[in-house]
Structures are given as C-alpha cells and as structure tokens.
Design an enzyme around this catalytic site. Structure first.
Site, mmCIF file in Angstrom:
data_model
loop_
_atom_site.group_PDB
_atom_site.id
_atom_site.type_symbol
_atom_site.label_atom_id
_atom_site.label_comp_id
_atom_site.label_asym_id
_atom_site.label_seq_id
_atom_site.Cartn_x
_atom_site.Cartn_y
_atom_site.Cartn_z
ATOM 1 C CD GLU A 69 111.751 79.472 74.322
ATOM 2 O OE1 GLU A 69 112.670 79.588 73.499
ATOM 3 O OE2 GLU A 69 111.586 78.464 75.013
ATOM 4 C CG ASP A 119 112.222 70.233 79.034
ATOM 5 O OD1 ASP A 119 111.688 71.350 78.965
ATOM 6 O OD2 ASP A 119 113.005 69.792 78.173
#
Length: 317
Positions: A95, A22
């Site tokens: 995203e 991440d």
C-alpha cells in the site's frame, strides 16, 4: 463425521475463485496455500506486535540509518512483501501511504519508489500490485501508473461510482470492502443480514456483473469479510482476499460450495454502460453516504496506523 469425505470449503472455493491471504503474517501463509497475498498498514502493524517480526523492523533501520522515516516505512513494507513472495506463487499488494490519498502526483511518486525498491531486490514488477485508495486522485494516479507498467490494486472501494471510474482508468484490480459495507448498514438499521441480502455481497455482485457485461479486464477481489457466509456467497468472484482466521474456518468446513458469480451469466445482464467525469464521480459519491463515510473513515484509520509505524521506525535502534 458426516460430510468429511467432501473436500473442504476452501478447496471447493478454489475451483471458482483465486484465494488470496489478507495478512502481514507471512509465517502462517503456507498452511493455506494462497495464490496471492495482500497487506496494508494495519496488517503490518499487527504483525509487528509479534516477537518474530520485531527483527525485520530493526534490520531495515540498521541497514539505512540515515534514511528519512517515510523511506524507511516503504523499505519495511517491501521487506514484508519480499518475505511473502518467497512463500506464495503469485502477487503481493503493497500500500501507498494513505496520507497521499488526495495527491495524484504524490501517489505516483510513492508507487514508483515502491516498485523501484522491489526491483532493486530482484522482484519483478509483475509480482507486485501497488495499493491505492480509490479517491478521484488515487484513480487518476493509477491511470498514469498503469500506462507506465505499474499494476495497481484500488482499495477502500465502497461505491459503484468508484468501481466504474477504476474500470475506465484501466486499473488491474479493485478491492471492494464487503464487511465494512455491512458494518455501515448494520449500524443504521440494526438488522442482521443473511448473505443473499447482505449489502456488501450485493455490491460486489453488482460490480462483477457490470465488469463482465462490458468486458472490462479489471479483476474484482472481494475484501474485508466478517464471515465465511459472505465469502461463499461470492464464490466465482475473480479473487477473494481472506484473513487467516476465516481461511481456517473454510479449511475446517466440508459443506458443499456452489458458484454464485459466473461471467457467462453476467454477460447476459441488461445493463447500461456508464461514463464518469470528475464532476459526476464526486456527485455520485456525495449521493452515496455509505461510500463517502467509509472511504473517509478507512483513510483516517490507515493514516493513524501509518503514523504509529513512523513512530516505531523513528524510535528503532
């Protein structure tokens, strides 16, 4: 030292779960050998504070001097994604602008542009997951995108209603936010929770069990961890996306790791299948104060970072 002959907790975890990094910091990825990687505006913004990444922003702006800022932002996200995909064997999550979280059409259009940019760079769409906030509008966008062959990762997922709706929409993957759920409960109760009682851990276990019980193909990827204890309490989850700091802790730990989530056990669970239309989804979210508040807070935070990124791109020379 005792126990050092045992494989690291990270290597043991890999026996049960796909480990995902991440981060937007692709220079540090090799040390942990993740299968996949996830990014978001906050992580990209954090990476851009480091001198070694400043050139990437300048290069994107120089290559497309007439492009509007929103397009430059997408090109920058894809540039980071390309660098990450050159290192990892699997997929990267990129995203969609959180300002589109309540626009199905806007989300679909932006997701298609991101995939188009990746494909123009020679990256197969199978290696990209488009991250979308798990609002009703975002879930409906993902339903359309999945039908068109665009794989989606539904993020900012806090409530069971979101998970049910995502599964029914046929999304590829969801990212329930373990740590942020814990944050909400800690702030209201003042309690410290052990992993077996952690509300974020219990939420992911519930979702995982429901998905496996009813044979949903949607992958569950626990996210937003505050400790290695939370991570190890979800050993066996399909995927876990973990920050570099916590990956380093797991790599240095040699305590035994046992599996907690297992599809065979989940398939025996006594559960009732649920179906949510829009009205039921919105009602169930309204009943879940934690999910409603954390979803709104998460969108606001991503929007703030997206605006900061826009300012940086507008000022880049």
């Amino acid at each position: 030292m005792p126990g050092t002959s045992q494989p690291s907790a990270l290597d043991q975890l890999r026996r049960f779960t796909t480990v995902v990094a991440d981060t937007g910091d692709f220079h540090g990825l090799q040390a942990f050998r993740p299968q996949d990687a996830t990014t978001n505006p906050s992580l990209i913004l954090k990476a851009l504070q480091k001198p070694e990444y400043a050139g990437l922003l300048q290069a994107v702006k120089a290559a497309h001097p007439q492009a509007p800022v929103d397009e430059l932002a997408d090109r920058l996200l894809v540039a980071f994604g390309q660098e990450i995909l050159a290192i990892i064997p699997g997929r990267v999550s990129t995203e969609v602008d959180a300002r589109l979280s309540f626009s199905t059409a806007g989300t679909v259009a932006r997701a298609q542009r991101l995939i188009g940019l990746y494909e123009a760079a020679g990256i197969s769409r199978e290696r990209v997951l488009v991250k979308i906030a798990a609002t009703w509008e975002g879930i409906e966008a993902a339903r359309q995108l999945e039908r068109d062959g665009v794989r989606c990762n539904l993020t900012l997922l806090f409530g069971f209603a979101q998970a049910v709706a995502c599964a029914d929409a046929g999304v590829t993957l969801i990212s329930p936010f373990v740590g942020r759920i814990l944050d909400w409960y800690r702030a209201r109760t003042g309690q410290n929770y052990v992993p077996e009682q952690d509300p974020g851990v219990l939420s992911v276990r519930r979702i995982y069990t429901y998905y496996k019980r009813f044979g949903y193909a949607c992958e569950v990827m626990g996210a937003s961890f505050r400790s290695t204890g939370q991570i190890l309490a979800l050993a066996g989850c399909d995927l876990l996306t973990i920050s570099p700091a916590l990956l380093a802790e797991l790599a240095a730990d040699h305590a035994p790791v046992s599996r907690h989530l297992d599809p065979a056990r989940a398939q025996q669970a006594a559960l009732e299948r649920q179906a949510l239309d829009e009205a039921r989804f919105r009602f169930d979210m309204n009943e879940d104060a934690m999910a409603t508040e954390k979803l709104a807070e998460g969108i606001r935070a991503f929007v703030a970072d997206a605006r900061t990124l826009d300012t940086m791109l507008a000022g880049a020379q």
